[in-house]
Design a protein around this motif. Sequence first.
Motif, PDB file in Angstrom:
ATOM      1  N   UNK A 151      38.785  46.575  41.010  1.00  0.00           N
ATOM      2  CA  UNK A 151      37.634  45.725  40.697  1.00  0.00           C
ATOM      3  C   UNK A 151      38.005  44.266  40.942  1.00  0.00           C
ATOM      4  N   UNK A 152      37.015  43.487  41.349  1.00  0.00           N
ATOM      5  CA  UNK A 152      37.218  42.043  41.549  1.00  0.00           C
ATOM      6  C   UNK A 152      36.694  41.329  40.304  1.00  0.00           C
ATOM      7  N   UNK A 153      37.535  40.480  39.706  1.00  0.00           N
ATOM      8  CA  UNK A 153      37.159  39.800  38.459  1.00  0.00           C
ATOM      9  C   UNK A 153      37.347  38.295  38.594  1.00  0.00           C
ATOM     10  N   UNK A 154      36.644  37.560  37.742  1.00  0.00           N
ATOM     11  CA  UNK A 154      36.823  36.105  37.720  1.00  0.00           C
ATOM     12  C   UNK A 154      36.704  35.609  36.280  1.00  0.00           C
ATOM     13  N   UNK A 155      37.417  34.526  35.981  1.00  0.00           N
ATOM     14  CA  UNK A 155      37.352  33.932  34.632  1.00  0.00           C
ATOM     15  C   UNK A 155      36.265  32.854  34.594  1.00  0.00           C
ATOM     16  N   UNK A 156      35.835  32.512  33.389  1.00  0.00           N
ATOM     17  CA  UNK A 156      34.968  31.354  33.162  1.00  0.00           C
ATOM     18  C   UNK A 156      33.664  31.392  33.921  1.00  0.00           C
ATOM     19  N   UNK A 202      47.994  38.531  33.005  1.00  0.00           N
ATOM     20  CA  UNK A 202      47.686  39.412  34.139  1.00  0.00           C
ATOM     21  C   UNK A 202      48.932  39.989  34.812  1.00  0.00           C
ATOM     22  N   UNK A 203      50.124  39.484  34.416  1.00  0.00           N
ATOM     23  CA  UNK A 203      51.356  40.034  34.997  1.00  0.00           C
ATOM     24  C   UNK A 203      51.414  41.539  34.757  1.00  0.00           C
ATOM     25  N   UNK A 262      36.939  23.331  43.216  1.00  0.00           N
ATOM     26  CA  UNK A 262      37.542  22.701  42.034  1.00  0.00           C
ATOM     27  C   UNK A 262      37.156  23.290  40.685  1.00  0.00           C
ATOM     28  N   UNK A 263      36.802  24.570  40.668  1.00  0.00           N
ATOM     29  CA  UNK A 263      36.541  25.192  39.371  1.00  0.00           C
ATOM     30  C   UNK A 263      37.847  25.574  38.668  1.00  0.00           C
ATOM     31  N   UNK A 264      38.879  25.878  39.447  1.00  0.00           N
ATOM     32  CA  UNK A 264      40.199  26.275  38.918  1.00  0.00           C
ATOM     33  C   UNK A 264      40.143  27.465  37.965  1.00  0.00           C
ATOM     34  N   UNK A 265      39.173  28.338  38.180  1.00  0.00           N
ATOM     35  CA  UNK A 265      39.179  29.627  37.484  1.00  0.00           C
ATOM     36  C   UNK A 265      40.087  30.577  38.263  1.00  0.00           C
ATOM     37  N   UNK A 266      40.421  31.719  37.648  1.00  0.00           N
ATOM     38  CA  UNK A 266      41.240  32.711  38.352  1.00  0.00           C
ATOM     39  C   UNK A 266      40.353  33.828  38.894  1.00  0.00           C
ATOM     40  N   UNK A 267      40.580  34.159  40.151  1.00  0.00           N
ATOM     41  CA  UNK A 267      39.929  35.290  40.819  1.00  0.00           C
ATOM     42  C   UNK A 267      41.036  36.325  41.027  1.00  0.00           C
ATOM     43  N   UNK A 268      40.807  37.556  40.563  1.00  0.00           N
ATOM     44  CA  UNK A 268      41.885  38.548  40.642  1.00  0.00           C
ATOM     45  C   UNK A 268      41.322  39.947  40.796  1.00  0.00           C
ATOM     46  N   UNK A 269      42.181  40.853  41.201  1.00  0.00           N
ATOM     47  CA  UNK A 269      41.756  42.245  41.342  1.00  0.00           C
ATOM     48  C   UNK A 269      42.531  43.095  40.339  1.00  0.00           C
ATOM     49  N   UNK A 277      40.163  41.571  30.876  1.00  0.00           N
ATOM     50  CA  UNK A 277      40.610  40.580  29.880  1.00  0.00           C
ATOM     51  C   UNK A 277      39.444  39.758  29.326  1.00  0.00           C
ATOM     52  N   UNK A 278      39.583  39.310  28.072  1.00  0.00           N
ATOM     53  CA  UNK A 278      38.569  38.445  27.457  1.00  0.00           C
ATOM     54  C   UNK A 278      38.326  37.217  28.327  1.00  0.00           C
ATOM     55  N   UNK A 279      37.093  36.799  28.384  1.00  0.00           N
ATOM     56  CA  UNK A 279      36.769  35.577  29.121  1.00  0.00           C
ATOM     57  C   UNK A 279      36.661  35.782  30.616  1.00  0.00           C
ATOM     58  N   UNK A 280      36.720  37.040  31.045  1.00  0.00           N
ATOM     59  CA  UNK A 280      36.585  37.314  32.483  1.00  0.00           C
ATOM     60  C   UNK A 280      35.503  38.380  32.683  1.00  0.00           C
TER      61      UNK A 280
END
Length: 307
Positions: A151-156, A202-203, A262-269, A277-280
């Motif tokens: 799944x593709x996830x993003x924070x904030x 996320x590690x 410049x949002x500096x959120x994390x995009x992760x799979x 995770x909370x907040x994502x």
Amino acid sequence: MSEFDVIARYFSSLGAGRRVELSVGDDAAALSVPPDSELIVSTDSSVLGTHFTDDTFSEHVGYKAVASAASDLAAMGAEPLAMTLGLTMPSVDDLWLHGLSQGLAQACRHYALPLVGGDTTRGPLALTVTVMGFCPRGQKLLRSGAHVGDRVCVSGTLGDAAFGLSLVQGKHRGIDIDFDAQEYLVNRLSFPLARIDLGIALRGLATSCIDVSDGLLQDASHIANASGCRLVIHQDAIPLSTPLIEAAGDRHALQLALTGGEDYELLFTLPADCDIPDGTVVIGSVEAGEGVDCGLTLEETGYDHFH
Ligand code: ADP
Ligand code: MG
């Protein structure tokens, strides 16, 4: 004031930290890194006229230079260790330097990044921040590990900083936008939050990770390219803040989220069996193929318009 006076007055008090063996004042700094970890290093430059203007508060310039560099540590899953500052300026401007050191101090405390050294030279105004962090060996997050089925996830929320920038640039003068919304959006531009804790959490879970500094589409394409897969993003799932929707409207808000920076959120799979995770939020999935698909044409994304 000499170069040494500038360093002593504005920079040498920010250098203490748990892992700092030797700070500002010698030919180099010395840091201790926990055993069996990897040192993670990233550099970011901020240049007058490109990243900030004569009107930008120097406090914001200092804070943001560190926060944006720290965001690269977050994207690697690294714990902050220390930073150095390369500063070039045309002359010694005490008021500007005072603000700069205030912003640096705030970020230095917030991100636990002691300022352990640097270089101060005369020339066109620019800052280069190098951040160092560490990660248990083999646990750093890369752009390259996304798998089909993840799944593709993003924070904030995304797009806020881009609208904040257009506000600062005076592009909405005369348009009625709620004051609290404006304040929130400009703050998202001036005081970005690097997601250090999320990166660390996320590690061992995320198969790939990047920080969103150039817009969701651009940064998602970095993961797709590095991982050799296709990222399918559901536009309705992209997290947008209420102030952004109020200020920009749904369509423009989505465009800013896709292409603004410049949002500096994390995009992760994340593998399908992992908790989110909370907040994502989940915004899509990894499929076979290449590139990024968000269900819109290039023109509909507003891509041409903003680049
Ligand atoms: P050198 O000539 O050996 O490179 P410098 O005179 O440039 O040393 O710097 C003296 C000390 O001040 C060094 O420890 C250096 O890391 C530190 N320093 C110089 N500029 C900065 C800065 N902008 N921020 C923090 N530390 C700095
Ligand atoms: Mg030097």
